[in-house]
Design a protein around this motif. Structure first.
Motif, short mmCIF file in Angstrom:
data_model
loop_
_atom_site.label_atom_id
_atom_site.label_comp_id
_atom_site.label_asym_id
_atom_site.label_seq_id
_atom_site.Cartn_x
_atom_site.Cartn_y
_atom_site.Cartn_z
N ARG A 1 -6.53 -28.98 59.71
CA ARG A 1 -7.46 -28.91 58.58
C ARG A 1 -6.73 -28.76 57.26
NH1 ARG A 1 -10.11 -25.11 60.34
NH2 ARG A 1 -11.77 -26.26 61.36
N LEU A 2 -5.82 -27.79 57.21
CA LEU A 2 -5.10 -27.55 55.96
C LEU A 2 -4.22 -28.74 55.61
CD1 LEU A 2 -4.49 -25.60 53.70
CD2 LEU A 2 -2.75 -24.54 55.11
N PHE A 3 -3.48 -29.21 56.60
CA PHE A 3 -2.57 -30.35 56.38
C PHE A 3 -3.34 -31.56 55.86
CE2 PHE A 3 -1.46 -34.34 58.59
CZ PHE A 3 -0.29 -34.65 57.91
N ALA A 4 -4.44 -31.90 56.53
CA ALA A 4 -5.17 -33.12 56.19
C ALA A 4 -5.84 -33.01 54.83
CB ALA A 4 -6.22 -33.40 57.27
N ASN A 5 -6.43 -31.84 54.55
CA ASN A 5 -7.13 -31.69 53.27
C ASN A 5 -6.18 -31.82 52.09
OD1 ASN A 5 -10.11 -30.95 53.14
ND2 ASN A 5 -9.38 -29.91 54.98
N ILE A 6 -5.05 -31.14 52.18
CA ILE A 6 -4.14 -31.12 51.05
C ILE A 6 -3.44 -32.47 50.91
CG2 ILE A 6 -2.19 -29.94 49.99
CD1 ILE A 6 -4.86 -28.32 50.23
N THR A 7 -2.98 -33.01 52.02
CA THR A 7 -2.28 -34.29 51.97
C THR A 7 -3.24 -35.38 51.47
OG1 THR A 7 -0.86 -33.63 53.76
CG2 THR A 7 -0.99 -35.98 53.33
N ALA A 8 -4.48 -35.35 51.96
CA ALA A 8 -5.45 -36.35 51.54
C ALA A 8 -5.67 -36.29 50.03
CB ALA A 8 -6.76 -36.14 52.27
N GLY A 9 -5.76 -35.06 49.50
CA GLY A 9 -5.96 -34.91 48.06
C GLY A 9 -4.82 -35.55 47.28
N HIS A 10 -3.58 -35.26 47.74
CA HIS A 10 -2.42 -35.84 47.06
C HIS A 10 -2.46 -37.36 47.14
CE1 HIS A 10 0.37 -32.37 46.20
NE2 HIS A 10 -0.67 -31.80 46.76
N ILE A 11 -2.79 -37.87 48.34
CA ILE A 11 -2.79 -39.32 48.52
C ILE A 11 -3.85 -39.96 47.62
CG2 ILE A 11 -3.31 -41.17 50.17
CD1 ILE A 11 -1.97 -39.49 52.33
N ILE A 12 -5.02 -39.32 47.53
CA ILE A 12 -6.09 -39.91 46.70
C ILE A 12 -5.66 -39.98 45.24
CG2 ILE A 12 -8.42 -39.52 45.80
CD1 ILE A 12 -9.14 -38.39 48.56
N ILE A 13 -5.12 -38.87 44.73
CA ILE A 13 -4.72 -38.86 43.32
C ILE A 13 -3.65 -39.92 43.06
CG2 ILE A 13 -3.57 -37.51 41.51
CD1 ILE A 13 -4.99 -35.05 42.61
N LEU A 14 -2.65 -39.97 43.95
CA LEU A 14 -1.57 -40.93 43.76
C LEU A 14 -2.08 -42.37 43.93
CD1 LEU A 14 1.14 -38.93 45.67
CD2 LEU A 14 1.17 -39.44 43.23
N SER A 15 -3.03 -42.55 44.85
CA SER A 15 -3.56 -43.90 45.06
C SER A 15 -4.33 -44.37 43.84
CB SER A 15 -4.50 -43.93 46.27
OG SER A 15 -3.83 -43.48 47.40
N LEU A 16 -5.13 -43.44 43.27
CA LEU A 16 -5.90 -43.81 42.10
C LEU A 16 -4.97 -44.20 40.96
CD1 LEU A 16 -8.72 -41.15 42.25
CD2 LEU A 16 -8.98 -43.61 42.44
N THR A 17 -3.86 -43.48 40.84
CA THR A 17 -2.88 -43.84 39.83
C THR A 17 -2.23 -45.18 40.20
OG1 THR A 17 -2.44 -41.49 39.67
CG2 THR A 17 -0.94 -42.94 38.51
N GLY A 18 -2.02 -45.35 41.50
CA GLY A 18 -1.36 -46.57 41.98
C GLY A 18 -2.17 -47.83 41.71
N ILE A 19 -3.50 -47.68 41.53
CA ILE A 19 -4.35 -48.84 41.23
C ILE A 19 -3.79 -49.63 40.06
CG2 ILE A 19 -6.62 -49.52 40.32
CD1 ILE A 19 -7.87 -47.34 41.95
N ILE A 20 -3.36 -48.88 39.04
CA ILE A 20 -2.85 -49.52 37.82
C ILE A 20 -1.70 -50.46 38.17
CG2 ILE A 20 -1.78 -49.10 35.57
CD1 ILE A 20 -3.08 -46.27 35.71
N PHE A 21 -0.82 -50.00 39.07
CA PHE A 21 0.38 -50.77 39.38
C PHE A 21 0.09 -51.86 40.39
CE2 PHE A 21 1.52 -46.64 37.87
CZ PHE A 21 2.34 -46.98 36.82
N THR A 22 -0.88 -51.59 41.28
CA THR A 22 -1.25 -52.61 42.25
C THR A 22 -1.82 -53.82 41.54
OG1 THR A 22 -1.76 -50.84 43.78
CG2 THR A 22 -2.56 -53.02 44.36
N PHE A 23 -2.66 -53.55 40.55
CA PHE A 23 -3.26 -54.68 39.83
C PHE A 23 -2.44 -55.09 38.62
CE2 PHE A 23 -6.83 -52.93 42.17
CZ PHE A 23 -7.30 -54.07 42.79
N GLY A 24 -1.42 -54.30 38.30
CA GLY A 24 -0.51 -54.67 37.23
C GLY A 24 -1.15 -54.74 35.86
N SER A 25 -2.19 -53.95 35.63
CA SER A 25 -2.82 -54.01 34.32
C SER A 25 -3.16 -52.61 33.84
CB SER A 25 -4.10 -54.85 34.39
OG SER A 25 -4.90 -54.57 33.27
N ALA A 26 -2.77 -52.28 32.62
CA ALA A 26 -3.03 -50.95 32.07
C ALA A 26 -4.52 -50.72 31.89
CB ALA A 26 -2.30 -50.77 30.74
N ALA A 27 -5.31 -51.77 31.85
CA ALA A 27 -6.75 -51.63 31.66
C ALA A 27 -7.37 -50.83 32.80
CB ALA A 27 -7.41 -53.00 31.59
#
Lengths: 164, 369
Positions: B300-326
């Motif tokens: 529970r602890l592992f999954a909750n915390i890791t998932a949170g980190h992954i979500i935040i980083l993934s949301l940031t990663g959207i910018i780079f995946t699509f290559g647009s600052a917009a």
């Protein structure tokens, strides 16, 4: 897969750090905090208990006071009643005494009056006797002015005397 | 006050979002490896990578804190992780599925590091791979002060100093209300005592377990919070590391098992009300139950915390995946939202871990009704 593979080194360090931390925190943090909190809670509880006790005592005292007051009132009433009774008795006795005294005075007066009266009567009797004697003397003088009359008298006396 | 908090939060988010940008930056035109970046951020490492930047010649420069490597391999060997990462050029390899990968090898030391695992080098000073791309070289016992171990020490020290500052304000007369930092700490301590320990263990026996529960709660919480701080010394995913949660779960299990009274053991080996011929089934089920409870805590602890980190980083990663600052118009507000949510989750997970630990301990020490 790496993500869910436990790492021996980190397990070792985590266990060590956690246990040491637990002992340090228990000694320096949790014990003082819990002691302070418990002490404060005890103090508050004590104060509350004390307030409750004081309130109960106050109530007791108040009832006591009320009782005392009631008792005092009853006592006062009794005292007043007694005083009244005493005074009544005193008045009564004074009255009866006065009556007795008055009777005595009246009696004395009566006795004195009686005595005076007797004395006066006696004197009057004496006077009357004297006057009567004088009158009788005068009458006798007149009656016995003649020898005849003297003789008659002597005869009557002589008749009365029985020679037995 | 609100204004300052808001400003601090905005800056925090800005820095958080910039951190993966810096450290994940790559050559112009080259697609950013978002998955690699995320994995790099949530996994443990032997050095603390802060940022990379291209210098005047277009060479990639790294700014990182070199942490000590401690190996047990015929005696204790201690050296800086710099010697593994920055003394030799990476050895390029081809993975079985045709991708490119690399590892570092230091022939002088005789160790190589591949995906943050340290291996002994073979006689040629290289690593050997099997058909599936796994290293077949032997591994020394690795007790290195890694990023997560460093965070472990740092958070422990930080927690101690913060709590010490709070304790200092207490007067011994027991009459003063809490002041300063204690005003913040004390309600939480009381919360752990009244709503976690007393509630689940009971008035009579809770005292003995308070140090464990309080320490677990505060330690998990501060590490969850530190994990949200984007820059050194925060940002490491310690409470999202399976080794960390495993250790805490095992401690809960040990506390539960060793404080279990005869009713607890009777429930396991002679469950009341169960016919004797069912016991061969019940006993294994109950024995497995001893392990599944802390196992659930661990996951529970592992999954909750890791998932949170992954979500935040993934949301940031959207910018780079699509290559647009917009895309930042979408990803930044969403990251902010998740980050605020994570502040809640940081407390919640610490609470749940402690709460369930108390529940298990309470079950083990409960008297028969």
């Amino acid at each position: 897969m790496d993500l869910i593979t436990p790492d021996l080194g980190l397990i070792f360090w985590t266990g060590l750090t956690f246990i040491i931390l637990m002992f340090i925190l228990t000694k320096f943090i949790w014990k003082p905090i819990m002691a302070a909190v418990n002490k404060r809670e005890e103090n508050i509880q004590d104060a509350l208990d004390m307030a409750k006790k004081t309130k109960a005592e106050m109530e007791k005292l108040q009832t006591q006071n009320a009782n005392l007051l009631k008792e005092a009132r009853v006592e006062r009433d009794e005292m007043i009643k007694e005083a009244k009774l005493t005074s009544d008795r005193m008045i009564d006795s004074a009255k009866s005494k006065a009556v007795v005294e008055a009777d005595k005075i009246v009696e004395n007066a009566r006795v004195a009056i009686e005595a005076e009266k007797n004395a006066a009567v006696a004197q009057l009797k004496n006077e009357v006797a004297g006057v009567a004697l004088e009158i009788a003397e005068k009458i006798l003088r007149q009656e016995l002015s003649t020898d005849e009359k003297q003789k008659q008298l002597a005869e009557s006396f002589a008749k009365d005397i029985n020679l037995n | 006050m609100l204004n300052t908090t808001l400003k601090a939060l905005v800056w925090m988010v800005a820095i958080l979002l910039s951190a993966p940008v810096f450290s994940g930056s790559s050559q112009e035109g080259e697609p950013v490896d978002v998955k690699g970046m995320i994995m790099h951020h949530i996994k443990d490492a032997h050095e603390w990578h802060i940022l990379s930047y291209p210098d005047a010649n277009g060479e990639k420069q790294h700014v990182s804190i070199n942490l000590p490597v401690i190996l047990i391999d015929n005696g204790v060997k201690v050296f800086s992780s710099k010697r593994l990462y920055h003394e030799n050029d990476p050895v390029e390899i081809t993975t079985p599925d045709g991708g490119e990968d690399y590892y570092f090898a230091n022939e002088e030391l005789g160790y190589g590091i591949f995906h943050e695992n340290i291996y002994k080098l073979n006689e040629q000073g290289r690593l050997d791979f099997d058909a599936e791309g796994h290293v077949i070289n032997p591994k020394p016992y690795d007790f290195s002060i890694t990023k997560h171990v460093f965070t472990l020490f740092f958070s422990g020290l930080l927690l101690f100093l913060l709590l010490k500052a709070a304790v200092r304000t207490y007067k011994s007369d027991g009459l003063h209300p809490p002041r300063g930092l204690a005003r913040f700490i004390e309600p939480i301590v009381l919360f752990v005592r009244d709503d976690i320990a007393k509630e689940n263990i009971g008035e009579a026996k809770y005292r003995k377990f308070m140090p464990y529960l309080l320490t677990a709660f505060f330690f998990i919480w501060i590490n969850n919070m530190l994990g949200l701080v984007p820059v050194f010394p925060g940002g490491s995913n310690l409470t999202g590391d399976i080794s960390f949660t495993l250790t805490l779960a095992v401690l809960t299990m040990l506390v539960t098992v060793f404080s279990g009274n005869k009713h607890y053991w009777r429930h396991i080996f002679a469950t009341p009300g169960v016919p004797f011929w069912l016991l061969p089934i019940m006993i294994p089920v109950e024995v497995i139950g001893i392990f599944t409870k802390p196992f659930a805590l661990m996951i529970r602890l592992f999954a909750n915390i890791t998932a949170g980190h992954i979500i935040i980083l993934s949301l940031t990663g959207i910018i780079f995946t699509f290559g647009s600052a917009a895309w930042s118009g979408l990803s930044i507000p969403m990251s902010l939202f998740i980050l605020v949510l994570k502040l809640l989750v940081a407390f919640l997970q610490a609470f749940i871990f402690t709460m369930l630990s108390a529940l298990f301990i309470g079950g083990a020490v409960a008297e028969e009704h």
